[in-house]
Each structure stands twice: as structure tokens, then as C-alpha cells.
Design a protein around this motif. Structure first.
Motif, short mmCIF file in Angstrom:
data_model
loop_
_atom_site.label_atom_id
_atom_site.label_comp_id
_atom_site.label_asym_id
_atom_site.label_seq_id
_atom_site.Cartn_x
_atom_site.Cartn_y
_atom_site.Cartn_z
N ASN A 141 11.65 5.94 -61.93
CA ASN A 141 12.79 5.04 -61.79
C ASN A 141 12.95 4.17 -63.03
O ASN A 141 11.96 3.78 -63.66
CB ASN A 141 12.59 4.11 -60.58
CG ASN A 141 12.82 4.83 -59.27
OD1 ASN A 141 13.60 5.77 -59.19
ND2 ASN A 141 12.13 4.39 -58.24
N ASN A 153 20.77 1.28 -56.27
CA ASN A 153 20.30 1.50 -54.91
C ASN A 153 21.41 1.87 -53.93
O ASN A 153 21.24 1.74 -52.72
CB ASN A 153 19.58 0.25 -54.39
CG ASN A 153 18.28 0.00 -55.13
OD1 ASN A 153 17.39 0.83 -55.13
ND2 ASN A 153 18.18 -1.14 -55.79
N ARG A 154 22.54 2.33 -54.46
CA ARG A 154 23.64 2.71 -53.57
C ARG A 154 24.40 3.88 -54.15
O ARG A 154 24.79 3.87 -55.31
CB ARG A 154 24.59 1.52 -53.37
CG ARG A 154 25.74 1.82 -52.42
CD ARG A 154 26.51 0.54 -52.09
NE ARG A 154 27.67 0.85 -51.27
CZ ARG A 154 28.91 1.02 -51.73
NH1 ARG A 154 29.13 0.91 -53.04
NH2 ARG A 154 29.91 1.28 -50.93
N VAL A 155 24.56 4.91 -53.33
CA VAL A 155 25.37 6.07 -53.71
C VAL A 155 26.74 5.91 -53.07
O VAL A 155 26.86 5.88 -51.85
CB VAL A 155 24.70 7.39 -53.25
CG1 VAL A 155 25.56 8.59 -53.64
CG2 VAL A 155 23.31 7.52 -53.84
N TYR A 171 19.68 6.30 -60.75
CA TYR A 171 19.46 5.93 -59.35
C TYR A 171 18.00 5.68 -59.06
O TYR A 171 17.10 6.24 -59.71
CB TYR A 171 19.93 7.07 -58.43
CG TYR A 171 21.42 7.12 -58.18
CD1 TYR A 171 22.07 6.11 -57.48
CD2 TYR A 171 22.17 8.20 -58.63
CE1 TYR A 171 23.44 6.18 -57.23
CE2 TYR A 171 23.53 8.28 -58.39
CZ TYR A 171 24.17 7.26 -57.70
OH TYR A 171 25.52 7.32 -57.47
N ASP A 172 17.74 4.85 -58.04
CA ASP A 172 16.42 4.78 -57.44
C ASP A 172 16.16 6.12 -56.76
O ASP A 172 17.02 6.63 -56.02
CB ASP A 172 16.37 3.64 -56.41
CG ASP A 172 15.08 3.64 -55.62
OD1 ASP A 172 14.04 3.27 -56.18
OD2 ASP A 172 15.14 4.03 -54.45
N GLU A 231 14.29 7.21 -54.31
CA GLU A 231 14.33 7.26 -52.85
C GLU A 231 15.77 7.17 -52.35
O GLU A 231 16.16 7.89 -51.42
CB GLU A 231 13.49 6.12 -52.28
CG GLU A 231 13.33 6.19 -50.76
CD GLU A 231 12.38 5.14 -50.23
OE1 GLU A 231 12.46 4.83 -49.03
OE2 GLU A 231 11.55 4.63 -51.02
N THR A 232 16.56 6.32 -52.98
CA THR A 232 17.97 6.19 -52.59
C THR A 232 18.71 7.49 -52.80
O THR A 232 19.46 7.95 -51.93
CB THR A 232 18.63 5.06 -53.42
OG1 THR A 232 17.97 3.84 -53.16
CG2 THR A 232 20.10 4.93 -53.07
N ASP A 245 17.57 10.24 -50.37
CA ASP A 245 18.02 9.98 -49.00
C ASP A 245 19.47 10.41 -48.81
O ASP A 245 19.88 10.77 -47.70
CB ASP A 245 17.89 8.49 -48.67
CG ASP A 245 16.51 8.14 -48.12
OD1 ASP A 245 15.81 9.08 -47.68
OD2 ASP A 245 16.14 6.96 -48.13
N GLN A 246 20.25 10.36 -49.89
CA GLN A 246 21.67 10.69 -49.80
C GLN A 246 21.97 12.13 -50.22
O GLN A 246 23.09 12.60 -50.04
CB GLN A 246 22.48 9.73 -50.67
CG GLN A 246 22.45 8.29 -50.20
CD GLN A 246 22.98 8.15 -48.78
OE1 GLN A 246 23.96 8.78 -48.41
NE2 GLN A 246 22.30 7.35 -47.96
N LYS A 282 19.34 12.80 -41.84
CA LYS A 282 19.36 11.82 -42.91
C LYS A 282 20.76 11.24 -43.12
O LYS A 282 20.92 10.26 -43.84
CB LYS A 282 18.86 12.45 -44.22
CG LYS A 282 17.40 12.88 -44.18
CD LYS A 282 16.99 13.58 -45.46
CE LYS A 282 16.83 12.61 -46.61
NZ LYS A 282 16.24 13.24 -47.80
#
Length: 582
Positions: free
Chosen positions: A319, A325-327, A401-402, A404-405, A408-409, A487
Motif C-alpha cells: 500500500n 479507501n473507496r472504490v 488503492y488500499d 484490502e479495499t 473487497d470490491q 462480498k
């Protein structure tokens, strides 16, 4: 390497210090007793002084009890320290492995990682125990015994000194030869573990092709290689036994001969001679222990280097400091993307890929074997990083991007569908650990998995065996799709994930996708034209390049590869195939 391993002592530092202190206390007690025994013989027995005998005997008993307590403490603290270090090393390796990117994992074989987590850690555990106990006890015994011997008789103690120097010289020569074999042993362990792993995981294939004898021979050969290596090493080590025995008896004979003459001459007492003989045995036996410690340290060094490699391996996908932290949405852009698994490769796997996919689109991806379809989609969730160019999701470079974020997306159902030991519900909740049973049932309906789950005796509480061996390939694929849907991703990638599903069920799944998750961008890799022809657009991959990108109708008109495969699958042409040059 040593620094890396010792970092994992953590909460076991105190017991690591207490162990050698206890061993020094035990050695000190053992070294005092022979001296006191000599005094009993000289002053008590010869002098007929029973009070002196009882007094010194009581002192010896107290010292012996102290030595016993120190020995027990050393064993307890040593065991706690060595097993604690082994626990922390395994955890450190396993934790670091979880951070690896696919390219990091590619550096280590599965069997190699298993060997490092098991055999190599056990070698370090045993060696650390020896270091804390015997590596402290043996040198301390030699030093204490040598000092006590020189106090009694410098002339006779010189015999020990010469014997120790000779033994040390030959030990170094013998051990250096054995070291070569021990270093090679662990590579053989990797081959052995690989043989076991392949056989167990593919036991159905082995039995289907009646290859049990072949696998037995393969395992026998791998085990035999380890046996031969150890035999060669041990053949060198066993030479020390006769040498040590000869040295011990030679020293005893010399000390007895010279000591007897000194007793007759009045320069040595009988008790002192008894003490010297006891110290002789202590010194030479400690030299034998030092030889064993040297062997274990040699093995531990090879193991330690292998363990340190895993712990020190840094993931090449990390990272940024201020990661996003948002897609925003599921739009995807490939901007002049070049990718190679090995950065030194002359020919990249993906060559100048330029694509723009809108959020919510359903995109089909087809191409021949080795056309880099999977490599293309692996870049979206950043399982690998691009070599050149950029991949953006929601208008942002995936590297910003992070992790994990992003992951997840971007939900991926890989080619190899993996289920874990546990119930169906537990497997599904890998997608969302907080998902309710109703959530799981909903996604299973979308993936057409509910129809076979409900027929099982325990329904969603049915236990899945390791690797999902008690469900069919198609059922396994549908469960993995349902797990990915939990997810609630903005991008769903199906990497040939309906290949084991019949065409009718495949059509149901695609229809459910269109109705239930219209806002999710869907990328479907498939070999069947029927699986992708209803997609909004289709990507045709050929040798790491985009051969065509458009709707089914557009590709039929403009793309030769797509048209020939379509004709072959619908019966219009008998010889067209993805893997044949158009």
C-alpha cells in the motif's frame, strides 16, 4: 540470519537467559563433588575421621541437590524457550506468507514452504535447545574441569590439554566433511514433501490411472535420497566414536601410570588421583557433546537460512502511504498495459493492452490456451502489478488503492475452485464473515447452488471435506461464485468458472446476474461462445494482445478468430479452434 531468528524470541527472552545460568550452576555443582570425594578419601577414610566423612558427605548431598535443581530448571526453561521460538518462527513465516503477492509465492514451491514450516523449524528448535543447555554445559564443564585439574596437578592436567587439542583438530576436519551432506539434505526433503503432497491431493487420478506402483517408486526414490545423504554424513561422524574412546582410555592409562608414580613419590594423594580421573571423563565426554552440538548447528544453519528467506521476503505489492479507501464504481481502463511475470523476460505476456470498460457492463473474454486471459484479469485486483502502463478502477490507478479495499470490491472466482474444510455456510462466509443465513441463501440462488444444497441431508450445514472432494466440479464452481457474490463487489470476475456447469445452468446463472446485480461490472472468461455471446461486449485475446473487442454481431463480421470458433462450436465449420492460427 541469526538476527532474524532471534527476533522471534520475544516473550521467551527471560527463560533463554535462565537456562544457561541453570546449566552453569549444575556444572559447578558437578565439578565440586570430585574434589570433595578426594578429600573424603585422603582425610576421612585414610585418617579414620568419621565426623569429617559425615560432614563432607552432607556437604556433597547439599551440592548434589543444588545441581539437581539447577538441571531440572535448565531442562524446563530450555524446553519452554526452544518450543516458544519454534512457535513464533512458524507464526512469523505463516503471517508473512499471507502478505505475499502471486509473484512472491512463485519463488517458493508449496512443498518447500511446508518443509520450512515443519522440518526446518524443528531443526532450529532442537538446535536452540542444545545451544541453551549442552552448548553452555559442555564448554563450562571443560573449563571448570580443566581449572580443577590444574589446581590438583598441573603435570597430569597437561595430558588432558594435549588430548583436547588433538580431538578438537580431528573434530573440525570430520565435521567439515559432514556439513556438505547436511546442507544438501533439505533440498531432498522438499522433493519428498512434493511427492507426498502430489500423491495425496491427486489420489483419485492416481487410482484412476492405476499408477500406485509408479507413485510408490517415486516416493521410495525420494526417501532413499534422504537416507543416502544421512548415511554419508553419519559415516563421517561415527569416526569420532572410536577416536573419542581411544583418547579416553589413553588418558586414563597415562594418568593412572604417571599418577601411581607420583603417589609413590609422595607428590600426589590417592584422593586427588580419583578426582583427576573423574575430571578426565567429564572433559572428554563434554568434547563428544560438543561434536554433536556442532552437527546440530550445521543442520540448523541450513534450516535457519531457509526460514530467514521466508521471513525476510518482502511482498512486491504494498500500500502507498495515503492509499485510497473507496472504490467509486466498477469502470475499468487498461492504458497501454504491458505485463511480464519475470521483469527480465524478453517477451511480455501482455503487449500494449488498451481497453475501456464501463461500470455495470457484462464483458466476455475468450481466447486460446495461453492467450493471457487470466493474466489480464489478475491485474484488475492487483494480484500482480503491471510492468508498464496502468490499470484503473473507478478512475483511480489500482496501485493507489488500499489493497484490502480494492480486493473487497473486485471479487475473483479463479480457475481452480478451492473450498475449505467446514460447513457450506462457513465456506460461503469467506465472502462476508457477518453474512446471515438468508444472505447466503440469496447468493446461492443467484449462483444456482441452492438447488443441490437443499437436497443434501444437512443442507447449508453440510460439512465440506478438505478440497471440496465430496461435491462435484460444477457444484464446487457454483459455491465459489456464491461466495464471491457475498462480498457485494463492484466488479465480479469469473475466470472460466462455469466450465463444469451444464449449458442450461450456465444460462440461468447469467440471467440471474443480469437481474440481480445489474450495477456490478462482470467479466466472464469462457471457452464456450454460448457463455459470452449475450454479453454487452466481448474481448478476443490472441497471444497476449487484444484481437477484437465488440459485440457478438460485430465480432462475427470483423474478427476472423471469433467467427471461426463460433462456426466450429455451432457446427458450421469442423476444423476451427481457438488454438489454431486464424
Amino acid at each position: 540470519m541469526v538476527k532474524t531468528l532471534l527476533k522471534e524470541l520475544k516473550e521467551y527472552k527471560l527463560v533463554s537467559v535462565l537456562t544457561p545460568l541453570c546449566m552453569i550452576g549444575e556444572v559447578a555443582a558437578e565439578m565440586i563433588i570430585p574434589k570433595l570425594m578426594g578429600k573424603i578419601v585422603d582425610n576421612g577414610i585414610y585418617g579414620g575421621n568419621m565426623i569429617y566423612i559425615f560432614k563432607v558427605g552432607l556437604m556433597m548431598l547439599v551440592i548434589a541437590l543444588f545441581g539437581l535443581a539447577a538441571g531440572i530448571g535448565g531442562a524446563y526453561y530450555g524446553s519452554k524457550a526452544s518450543t516458544g521460538l519454534a512457535k513464533n518462527l512458524r507464526k512469523a513465516m505463516f503471517d508473512n506468507i499471507q502478505t505475499f503477492s502471486f509473484s512472491n509465492i512463485d519463488k517458493f514451491s508449496t512443498s518447500g514452504l511446508v518443509t520450512r514450516l515443519t522440518t526446518d523449524v524443528t531443526n532450529i528448535q532442537n538446535a536452540y535447545m542444545m545451544i541453551l543447555r549442552m552448548a553452555m554445559r559442555a564448554p563450562a564443564t571443560v573449563v571448570f574441569a580443566m581449572i580443577m585439574s590444574f589446581i590438583i596437578s598441573p603435570r597430569l592436567a597437561s595430558i588432558y590439554l594435549v588430548a583436547v587439542i588433538i580431538l578438537a583438530f580431528f573434530m573440525v576436519i570430520i565435521m567439515s566433511k559432514a556439513t556438505v551432506y547436511f546442507k544438501e539434505v533439505f533440498e531432498k526433503y522438499d522433493s519428498l514433501n512434493e511427492s507426498v503432497q502430489e500423491n495425496v491431493s491427486a489420489i483419485r487420478v492416481v487410482k484412476a490411472y492405476v499408477r500406485e506402483d509408479y507413485e510408490n517408486d517415486k516416493f521410495k526414490k525420494a526417501a532413499g535420497n534422504i537416507y543416502n545423504m544421512f548415511v554419508r554424513a553419519e559415516m563421517n561422524i561415527i569416526k569420532m566414536g572410536p577416536m573419542m574412546t581411544a583418547t579416553v582410555y589413553a588418558c586414563i592409562l597415562l594418568i593412572s601410570w604417571v599418577g601411581a608414580h607420583m603417589i609413590v613419590g609422595g607428590s600426589l594423594s590417592t584422593g586427588d588421583l580419583m578426582g583427576l580421573l573423574a575430571y578426565c571423563m567429564n572433559i572428554l565426554m563434554s568434547m563428544m557433546f560438543l561434536a554433536i552440538i556442532f552437527v546440530m548447528l550445521t543442520m540448523a544453519q541450513a534450516s535457519g537460512n531457509r526460514i530467514a528467506e521466508v521471513i525476510e521476503e518482502k511482498t512486491d505489492i504494498t500500500n502507498k502511504e495515503k492509499a485510497i479507501n473507496r472504490v467509486v464504481d466498477g469502470s475499468i481502463v487498461f492504458d497501454h498495459v504491458i505485463f511480464a511475470y519475470n521483469k527480465d523476460s524478453e517477451e511480455p505476456v501482455l503487449k500494449d493492452i488498451n481497453l475501456e470498460i464501463h461500470s455495470g457492463e457484462t464483458i466476455g473474454i475468450i481466447g486460446g490456451t495461453g492467450s493471457a486471459k487470466s493474466s489480464l484479469v489478475n491485474l484488475i485486483s492487483r494480484l500482480y502489478d503491471v510492468t508498464g502502463g496502468a490499470v484503473t478502477v473507478g478512475g483511480v490507478d489500482v496501485r493507489d488503492y488500499d489493497l484490502e479495499t480494492l480486493r473487497d470490491q473486485v471479487s475473483v472466482v479463479l480457475q481452480k475452485n478451492v473450498l475449505f474444510s467446514g460447513t457450506i455456510l462457513e465456506n460461503l462466509r469467506w465472502g462476508d464473515k457477518n453474512a446471515t443465513k438468508e444472505d447466503c441463501i440469496r447468493v446461492c440462488k443467484i449462483a444456482c447452488a441452492d438447488e443441490f444444497i437443499e437436497k443434501m441431508p444437512d443442507g447449508y450445514d453440510t460439512v465440506i471435506e478438505q478440497g471440496g472432494t465430496n461435491v462435484s466440479g460444477g457444484q464446487r464452481q457454483r459455491l465459489c461464485i456464491a461466495r464471491a457474490l457475498l462480498k457485494k463487489p463492484k466488479i465480479l470476475i469469473l475466470d472460466d468458472s462455469t466450465s463444469a456447469v451444464d449449458t442450461a445452468t450456465d444460462a440461468k446463472i447469467r440471467k440471474a446476474f443480469a437481474e440481480e446485480i445489474p450495477g456490478t461490472t462482470k467479466l466472464i472468461i469462457a471457452q464456450r461462445i454460448a457463455s459470452v455471446q449475450d454479453c454487452d461486449r466481448i474481448i478476443v485475446m490472441d497471444d497476449g494482445q487484444v484481437s477484437g473487442f465488440g459485440t457478438h454481431e460485430e465480432l462475427l463480421e470483423s474478427n476472423t478468430i471469433y467467427r471461426e470458433v463460433y462456426e466450429s462450436q455451432t457446427g458450421a465449420s469442423a476444423d476451427a479452434d481457438f488454438d489454431k492460427q486464424a
